[in-house]
Design a protein around this motif. Structure first.
Motif, PDB file in Angstrom:
ATOM      1  N   LYS A  69      28.424  40.718  -7.851  1.00 48.26           N
ATOM      2  CA  LYS A  69      27.974  40.435  -8.458  1.00 48.26           C
ATOM      3  C   LYS A  69      26.957  39.475  -7.569  1.00 48.26           C
ATOM      4  N   ASP A  70      28.156  38.870  -6.679  1.00 49.41           N
ATOM      5  CA  ASP A  70      26.938  37.540  -6.093  1.00 49.41           C
ATOM      6  C   ASP A  70      26.483  38.541  -3.815  1.00 49.41           C
ATOM      7  N   LYS A  71      25.839  39.017  -3.909  1.00 43.38           N
ATOM      8  CA  LYS A  71      24.665  39.571  -2.277  1.00 43.38           C
ATOM      9  C   LYS A  71      24.828  38.607  -1.595  1.00 43.38           C
ATOM     10  N   SER A  72      24.281  37.313  -2.122  1.00 45.16           N
ATOM     11  CA  SER A  72      23.836  36.608  -1.248  1.00 45.16           C
ATOM     12  C   SER A  72      24.051  36.355   0.054  1.00 45.16           C
ATOM     13  N   ASN A  73      25.577  36.326   0.371  1.00 43.35           N
ATOM     14  CA  ASN A  73      25.601  36.869   1.933  1.00 43.35           C
ATOM     15  C   ASN A  73      25.824  38.107   2.534  1.00 43.35           C
ATOM     16  N   LEU A  74      25.455  38.427   1.741  1.00 41.81           N
ATOM     17  CA  LEU A  74      25.663  40.208   2.621  1.00 41.81           C
ATOM     18  C   LEU A  74      24.592  40.490   4.122  1.00 41.81           C
ATOM     19  N   GLY A  75      23.687  39.907   4.114  1.00 35.87           N
ATOM     20  CA  GLY A  75      22.659  39.897   5.322  1.00 35.87           C
ATOM     21  C   GLY A  75      23.994  39.663   6.168  1.00 35.87           C
ATOM     22  N   LEU A  76      24.473  38.115   6.103  1.00 36.36           N
ATOM     23  CA  LEU A  76      25.855  38.116   7.130  1.00 36.36           C
ATOM     24  C   LEU A  76      26.652  39.315   7.232  1.00 36.36           C
ATOM     25  N   LEU A  77      27.003  39.996   6.289  1.00 32.95           N
ATOM     26  CA  LEU A  77      28.352  40.940   6.413  1.00 32.95           C
ATOM     27  C   LEU A  77      27.813  41.976   7.569  1.00 32.95           C
ATOM     28  N   LYS A  78      26.624  42.401   6.823  1.00 26.24           N
ATOM     29  CA  LYS A  78      25.637  43.053   7.877  1.00 26.24           C
ATOM     30  C   LYS A  78      25.362  43.394   9.256  1.00 26.24           C
ATOM     31  N   ASP A  79      25.155  41.553   9.018  1.00 21.38           N
ATOM     32  CA  ASP A  79      25.521  41.202  11.130  1.00 21.38           C
ATOM     33  C   ASP A  79      26.650  41.507  11.213  1.00 21.38           C
ATOM     34  N   GLY A  80      27.802  40.643  10.968  1.00 21.45           N
ATOM     35  CA  GLY A  80      28.796  41.549  11.120  1.00 21.45           C
ATOM     36  C   GLY A  80      29.607  42.192  11.627  1.00 21.45           C
ATOM     37  N   ILE A  81      29.399  42.911  10.457  1.00 20.53           N
ATOM     38  CA  ILE A  81      29.495  44.494  10.902  1.00 20.53           C
ATOM     39  C   ILE A  81      28.937  45.124  12.132  1.00 20.53           C
ATOM     40  N   GLU A  82      27.548  44.965  12.185  1.00 22.76           N
ATOM     41  CA  GLU A  82      27.406  45.409  13.592  1.00 22.76           C
ATOM     42  C   GLU A  82      27.800  44.886  14.825  1.00 22.76           C
ATOM     43  N   PHE A  83      27.865  43.307  15.058  1.00 20.93           N
ATOM     44  CA  PHE A  83      28.971  42.880  16.001  1.00 20.93           C
ATOM     45  C   PHE A  83      29.920  43.235  16.103  1.00 20.93           C
ATOM     46  N   TYR A  84      30.606  43.459  15.364  1.00 20.75           N
ATOM     47  CA  TYR A  84      32.410  44.434  15.508  1.00 20.75           C
ATOM     48  C   TYR A  84      31.833  46.226  15.589  1.00 20.75           C
ATOM     49  N   GLN A  85      30.731  46.728  15.051  1.00 24.17           N
ATOM     50  CA  GLN A  85      30.284  48.122  15.662  1.00 24.17           C
ATOM     51  C   GLN A  85      29.499  48.339  17.211  1.00 24.17           C
ATOM     52  N   LYS A  86      28.953  47.288  17.831  1.00 23.86           N
ATOM     53  CA  LYS A  86      29.003  47.201  19.264  1.00 23.86           C
ATOM     54  C   LYS A  86      30.178  46.629  19.629  1.00 23.86           C
ATOM     55  N   LEU A  87      30.990  45.393  19.313  1.00 25.12           N
ATOM     56  CA  LEU A  87      32.228  44.940  20.117  1.00 25.12           C
ATOM     57  C   LEU A  87      33.170  45.987  20.849  1.00 25.12           C
ATOM     58  N   ALA A  88      33.467  47.148  19.009  1.00 24.14           N
ATOM     59  CA  ALA A  88      34.163  48.128  19.453  1.00 24.14           C
ATOM     60  C   ALA A  88      33.813  49.525  20.687  1.00 24.14           C
ATOM     61  N   THR A  89      32.101  49.472  20.303  1.00 27.62           N
ATOM     62  CA  THR A  89      32.541  50.553  21.117  1.00 27.62           C
ATOM     63  C   THR A  89      32.164  50.057  22.794  1.00 27.62           C
ATOM     64  N   PHE A  90      31.852  48.777  22.803  1.00 28.66           N
ATOM     65  CA  PHE A  90      32.232  47.819  24.222  1.00 28.66           C
ATOM     66  C   PHE A  90      33.896  48.165  24.425  1.00 28.66           C
ATOM     67  N   SER A  91      34.265  48.102  23.896  1.00 28.99           N
ATOM     68  CA  SER A  91      35.744  47.987  23.822  1.00 28.99           C
ATOM     69  C   SER A  91      36.770  49.224  24.555  1.00 28.99           C
ATOM     70  N   LYS A  92      35.917  50.768  24.678  1.00 26.63           N
ATOM     71  CA  LYS A  92      36.085  52.029  24.810  1.00 26.63           C
ATOM     72  C   LYS A  92      37.404  52.457  24.398  1.00 26.63           C
ATOM     73  N   SER A  93      37.930  51.184  22.971  1.00 27.91           N
ATOM     74  CA  SER A  93      38.953  51.900  22.329  1.00 27.91           C
ATOM     75  C   SER A  93      38.492  52.769  21.122  1.00 27.91           C
ATOM     76  N   LYS A  94      38.560  54.062  21.281  1.00 20.46           N
ATOM     77  CA  LYS A  94      38.345  54.926  20.072  1.00 20.46           C
ATOM     78  C   LYS A  94      39.311  54.667  19.154  1.00 20.46           C
ATOM     79  N   SER A  95      40.522  53.938  19.247  1.00 18.15           N
ATOM     80  CA  SER A  95      41.146  53.442  17.495  1.00 18.15           C
ATOM     81  C   SER A  95      40.030  52.095  16.956  1.00 18.15           C
ATOM     82  N   ALA A  96      39.746  51.406  18.001  1.00 17.26           N
ATOM     83  CA  ALA A  96      38.877  50.555  17.525  1.00 17.26           C
ATOM     84  C   ALA A  96      37.537  50.791  16.834  1.00 17.26           C
ATOM     85  N   ILE A  97      37.309  52.212  17.101  1.00 19.80           N
ATOM     86  CA  ILE A  97      36.082  51.998  17.009  1.00 19.80           C
ATOM     87  C   ILE A  97      36.053  52.949  15.955  1.00 19.80           C
ATOM     88  N   GLU A  98      37.439  53.771  15.287  1.00 21.94           N
ATOM     89  CA  GLU A  98      37.765  54.432  14.506  1.00 21.94           C
ATOM     90  C   GLU A  98      37.723  53.068  13.420  1.00 21.94           C
TER      91      GLU A  98
END
Length: 193
Positions: A128-157
């Protein structure tokens, strides 16, 4: 919201199914004996915590018996090695109906959550309230890059599972009145100019 970080983020009985947490300092004892006992975080079956490599190493140097902890059994603990220290505090918890995002200065320690003077902002995303969806998108992208940077297969998964789990929120236009910036790719000063 009642202006209490523990209640507003970690103790909300919202049937969280997956969480991504980022902290510099991490207290195993506080996390396992307090935060994981709360209704909100305690019922969340999939949790991934990213912490500074130096902090991670010091946990294993202490005399505590790590075999008796819940690390990599109840939650995934992922070390991040960067030049300097890994310092972001970003907490994202998701259920079918809601995502809570906490951004601030609080570490996952008793001092950071309960004692120190800290600053944390909490944002919600719902169907019902997606006003912070851009922030969620940015947070997910941060974690995707972070997991890749960590080289942890479990974190990437785990980050991939989180991304898939919250995909249903991303129907329609994404507005981004608040932007999450980090320096994994580019200096923060350059991004702010």
């Amino acid at each position: 919201m009642n202006d209490n970080l523990v209640d507003d983020l970690f103790n909300k009985p919202k049937n969280f199914k997956i969480g991504l947490l980022s902290t510099f300092s991490f207290s195993i004892d506080f996390f396992e004996k307090y935060l994981l006992q709360l209704e909100g975080l305690g019922n969340c079956p999939d949790i991934c915590v990213f912490t500074d490599r130096g902090i991670y190493n010091s946990l294993f140097e202490k005399t505590i018996n790590l075999k008796q902890t819940k690390i990599n059994k109840r939650y995934l603990l992922v070390p991040i090695a960067v030049q300097g220290v890994y310092h972001p505090k970003l907490y994202i918890l998701a259920s079918d109906k809601m995502v809570l995002i906490g951004i601030g200065s609080s570490n996952l320690t008793r001092e950071g959550i309960a004692n120190n003077l800290e600053l944390v902002s909490i944002f919600e995303v719902t169907d019902k309230d997606k006003s912070n969806l851009g922030l969620l998108k940015d947070g997910i992208e941060f974690y995707q890059k972070l997991a890749t940077f960590s080289k942890s297969k479990s974190a990437i998964e785990m980050v991939g599972c989180f991304t898939d789990y919250v995909a249903h929120f991303f129907s329609g236009e994404i507005k981004a009145p608040i932007k999450l910036i980090h320096n994994l790719d580019e200096d923060i000063l350059v991004q702010v100019k």
